[in-house]
Write a protein that holds these residues in place. Structure first.
Motif, PDB file in Angstrom:
ATOM      1  N   LEU A  87       0.830  -1.200   0.000  1.00  0.00           N
ATOM      2  CA  LEU A  87       0.000   0.000   0.000  1.00  0.00           C
ATOM      3  C   LEU A  87       0.868   1.255   0.000  1.00  0.00           C
ATOM      4  O   LEU A  87       0.568   2.244  -0.678  1.00  0.00           O
ATOM      5  CB  LEU A  87      -0.923   0.010   1.224  1.00  0.00           C
ATOM      6  CG  LEU A  87      -2.031  -1.047   1.264  1.00  0.00           C
ATOM      7  CD1 LEU A  87      -2.783  -0.960   2.583  1.00  0.00           C
ATOM      8  CD2 LEU A  87      -2.990  -0.878   0.094  1.00  0.00           C
ATOM      9  N   GLY A  88       1.958   1.214   0.770  1.00  0.00           N
ATOM     10  CA  GLY A  88       2.859   2.354   0.823  1.00  0.00           C
ATOM     11  C   GLY A  88       3.537   2.621  -0.503  1.00  0.00           C
ATOM     12  O   GLY A  88       3.659   3.774  -0.935  1.00  0.00           O
ATOM     13  N   VAL A  89       3.988   1.560  -1.161  1.00  0.00           N
ATOM     14  CA  VAL A  89       4.638   1.701  -2.464  1.00  0.00           C
ATOM     15  C   VAL A  89       3.659   2.281  -3.479  1.00  0.00           C
ATOM     16  O   VAL A  89       4.009   3.172  -4.278  1.00  0.00           O
ATOM     17  CB  VAL A  89       5.187   0.342  -2.956  1.00  0.00           C
ATOM     18  CG1 VAL A  89       5.624   0.436  -4.423  1.00  0.00           C
ATOM     19  CG2 VAL A  89       6.353  -0.097  -2.089  1.00  0.00           C
ATOM     20  N   GLN A  90       2.414   1.801  -3.451  1.00  0.00           N
ATOM     21  CA  GLN A  90       1.403   2.307  -4.384  1.00  0.00           C
ATOM     22  C   GLN A  90       1.137   3.796  -4.164  1.00  0.00           C
ATOM     23  O   GLN A  90       1.024   4.573  -5.119  1.00  0.00           O
ATOM     24  CB  GLN A  90       0.101   1.515  -4.235  1.00  0.00           C
ATOM     25  CG  GLN A  90       0.183   0.075  -4.725  1.00  0.00           C
ATOM     26  CD  GLN A  90       0.458   0.002  -6.220  1.00  0.00           C
ATOM     27  OE1 GLN A  90       1.582  -0.231  -6.659  1.00  0.00           O
ATOM     28  NE2 GLN A  90      -0.576   0.218  -7.010  1.00  0.00           N
ATOM     29  N   ALA A  91       1.038   4.183  -2.884  1.00  0.00           N
ATOM     30  CA  ALA A  91       0.796   5.591  -2.571  1.00  0.00           C
ATOM     31  C   ALA A  91       1.973   6.455  -3.016  1.00  0.00           C
ATOM     32  O   ALA A  91       1.789   7.555  -3.550  1.00  0.00           O
ATOM     33  CB  ALA A  91       0.552   5.762  -1.065  1.00  0.00           C
ATOM     34  N   PHE A  92       3.184   5.960  -2.810  1.00  0.00           N
ATOM     35  CA  PHE A  92       4.370   6.725  -3.192  1.00  0.00           C
ATOM     36  C   PHE A  92       4.473   6.844  -4.713  1.00  0.00           C
ATOM     37  O   PHE A  92       4.790   7.905  -5.243  1.00  0.00           O
ATOM     38  CB  PHE A  92       5.628   6.062  -2.628  1.00  0.00           C
ATOM     39  CG  PHE A  92       6.868   6.883  -2.812  1.00  0.00           C
ATOM     40  CD1 PHE A  92       7.188   7.892  -1.928  1.00  0.00           C
ATOM     41  CD2 PHE A  92       7.724   6.648  -3.888  1.00  0.00           C
ATOM     42  CE1 PHE A  92       8.324   8.671  -2.097  1.00  0.00           C
ATOM     43  CE2 PHE A  92       8.862   7.413  -4.070  1.00  0.00           C
ATOM     44  CZ  PHE A  92       9.163   8.431  -3.171  1.00  0.00           C
TER      45      PHE A  92
END
Length: 214
Positions: A87-92
């Protein structure tokens, strides 16, 4: 069924544990920064549902089995950590498109309602500290002499879930309010979206490497 003394004592302990910001809070803040108020609030709802699933598991005896099995416990913990990192990678990765998302929908809501809630459920149900707390602490407040131990745990479990819903909501609203200010500048909005992604990646790494935080 559950005495008022036990309810108050468990409520006090729950508040003490939940008041210390940890993965649940950081998850909600990260979602608020990356996607806005509505996503944050739906994430809180999903996280609380996931937490209560753990309560049900403990009440049925499943939680204790997971906690006692190092392999299963580690697998569940790593699954939750991996999803947080994803989820963090997608948001970044999509931080640059946040301006368009904000313009297209109120407070930057860019995700399906059910998907947002299900994300929170998965994070809540794989939270290692919640597993430990419910498995180790919750049963201690059951009055076995009164019978109906399962029902007592189901009732007691509503307390920390309710406390978490209130506190996490406040964190989410605060973070989304700050995001609104950042949203006045495309560069600042991109930065805050990246920060939300980095926060969730860091959270996933923390969960994977410790397993004793909440």
């Amino acid at each position: 069924m559950v005495s008022s003394d036990r309810l108050l004592a468990f409520a006090a302990i729950s508040l003490l544990v939940i008041a210390i910001p940890g993965p649940s809070v950081l998850f909600v803040i990260g979602r608020a920064l990356a996607h806005g108020r509505r996503t944050a609030l739906r994430s809180v709802l999903g996280n609380c549902v996931g937490s209560y699933v753990l309560v049900v598991a403990v009440a049925l005896g499943i939680g204790a089995l997971i906690e006692e099995s190092v392999t299963v416990f580690t697998a569940v913990k790593l699954a939750g950590a991996a999803y947080l990192i994803y989820l963090g990678v997608q948001a970044f990765r999509h931080r640059g498109s946040m301006r368009a998302a904000v313009a297209a929908a109120p407070d930057g809501e860019a995700r399906g309602h059910l998907r947002t809630v299900s994300d929170g459920v998965l994070v809540g149900v794989t939270n290692p500290k919640s597993m430990v707390f419910f498995a180790a602490v919750l049963p201690q407040f059951v009055d076995h002499a009164a019978g109906h131990a399962t029902a007592q745990m189901l009732v007691l479990g509503l307390i920390p879930v309710g406390v978490a819903m209130v506190t996490d909501t406040l964190w989410g609203l605060g973070a989304s309010a700050a995001r609104a200010w950042f949203g006045r500048s495309e560069r600042r909005l991109s930065m805050v979206g990246g920060a939300g992604g980095v926060a969730m990646i860091g959270l996933g790494v923390t969960v994977a490497t410790t397993g004793s935080v909440d």
